[in-house]
Scaffold this active site. Sequence first.
Site, PDB file in Angstrom:
ATOM      1  N   PHE A 158      13.134   4.443   7.266  1.00 25.72           N
ATOM      2  CA  PHE A 158      12.115   4.653   5.659  1.00 25.72           C
ATOM      3  C   PHE A 158      11.255   5.871   6.686  1.00 25.72           C
ATOM      4  CE2 PHE A 158       7.842   4.688   4.016  1.00 25.72           C
ATOM      5  CZ  PHE A 158       8.254   4.862   2.830  1.00 25.72           C
ATOM      6  N   GLY A 159      10.848   7.193   6.629  1.00 31.64           N
ATOM      7  CA  GLY A 159      10.152   7.995   7.347  1.00 31.64           C
ATOM      8  C   GLY A 159       9.324   8.718   7.203  1.00 31.64           C
ATOM      9  N   LEU A 184       5.974   1.056   0.045  1.00 28.68           N
ATOM     10  CA  LEU A 184       4.945   0.109   0.829  1.00 28.68           C
ATOM     11  C   LEU A 184       4.796  -0.817   0.248  1.00 28.68           C
ATOM     12  CD1 LEU A 184       3.227   3.001   3.018  1.00 28.68           C
ATOM     13  CD2 LEU A 184       5.050   1.591   3.672  1.00 28.68           C
ATOM     14  N   ARG A 237       5.064  -4.894   1.319  1.00 29.55           N
ATOM     15  CA  ARG A 237       4.003  -5.876   1.794  1.00 29.55           C
ATOM     16  C   ARG A 237       4.211  -6.687   0.781  1.00 29.55           C
ATOM     17  NH1 ARG A 237      -0.095  -0.696   0.404  1.00 29.55           N
ATOM     18  NH2 ARG A 237       0.020   0.571   2.840  1.00 29.55           N
ATOM     19  N   GLU A 260       2.630  -1.628   7.739  1.00 26.35           N
ATOM     20  CA  GLU A 260       2.058  -1.858   6.213  1.00 26.35           C
ATOM     21  C   GLU A 260       1.081  -1.749   5.348  1.00 26.35           C
ATOM     22  OE1 GLU A 260       5.851  -0.711   4.839  1.00 26.35           O
ATOM     23  OE2 GLU A 260       7.072  -1.810   5.672  1.00 26.35           O
ATOM     24  N   THR A 274      -2.604  -1.375   7.604  1.00 21.35           N
ATOM     25  CA  THR A 274      -3.392  -2.302   8.560  1.00 21.35           C
ATOM     26  C   THR A 274      -4.173  -3.321   8.404  1.00 21.35           C
ATOM     27  OG1 THR A 274      -5.690  -1.212   9.195  1.00 21.35           O
ATOM     28  CG2 THR A 274      -3.799  -0.406  10.289  1.00 21.35           C
TER      29      THR A 274
END
Length: 394
Positions: free
Chosen positions: A134-135, A249, A253, A373, A375
């Site tokens: 995943f970029g 994301l 998470r 993912e 901070t």
Amino acid sequence: MAKFKGVDFFDADSLLAEDERAVRDTIREWVDERLIPVIGECYIGRRFPRELIPELAELGVFGANLPARYGCAELNNVAYGLLMQELERGDSGIRSFVSVQGSLVMYPIFEFGSDAQKDRWLPRLARGESIGCFGLTEPDHGSDPGGMITRAVQDGKNWVLNGTKMWITNGSMADVAVIWAKTGTGDDSKSIRGFLVETNRDGFVAKDQKGKLSLLASDTSELSLQDVRVPAENMLPRSGGLKSPLMCLNQARYGIAWGAVGAAMACYHEALSYGKNRTQFDKPIAGFQLQQTRLVEMLCEITKGQLLCIQLGRLKDRGEVRHTQISLAKRNNVNMACEVAREARRLLGANGILVEYHSMRHMANLESVYTYEGTHDIHGLIVGEEITGISAIS
């Protein structure tokens, strides 16, 4: 060390369905029998255990909460979370590998892809025959992904991509990369779209990240795209704007919140077992008030993290979860696991720095989990904005 039987001071098992416990127990057994015996060697050797990928696929962990029609396990989100908990009890790098494959590659294809893209990629990714990455993050744009400079320019029936992506898990072993790029001009984050980029295309280069002191048994790479041409059908047609990658994301998470509990469990279990067996001044060190207090603090925080995750999973299964709730859980549980790992290492004394024990490896790994993912501090701002109604970022 005694065999791991779980950490459950408040009978959290009673909150789980039989099939959810069965998933957890299956992964728990695999971690104990197949992962833990080799992970120390892999960590010291800075090597991801690729030989375990077929076994992980056989267990059905890739995209485990996606539909069965694509070869996925179609678990509910609590069972999926328990799966992530047990994988990270083994090592954060292994959970990261599975999380990227499922939440950051398979999920965006499922959520934003065409039927042809789903049919082509999801079964192969579920079987572990193809690996994805995943970029999104760039060298100068981590917490502010909307500032990305990677561009995709349409040229006839193709898109031409140029840019650099950083801190990419699975990057050097991937067969396909989900690359996020701006298709408009200037800083228009609304023009962000996702592209499926086969890693054997001309101009695509992945190189290992050197000098890591954390996640040593994980593949972390920098991706360079120089005039990489992909056909128009490689764009994820339903992606659009920054919301799309952020949705991915959120999926990752969620798994991290559970995984951190697993890492903390591993450290607590090791510290408790060591404390009962290590004798100093003619008694086990677990018999001293200082160490008992340390163990109780670990157990207390793990218990709270467990209960938080179960409720989060139930909300997610009902379709009622908010992204801010996921942020709070990720923030809380990873911070908790960092503290537990550090206290466990201290209880182990000098032995705690040896690779045959697990707490220092978890401690080092969790420093990366604390950052990636989103901070710890950024998640604080996300939750802070919801409870105050005031954005501290913009």
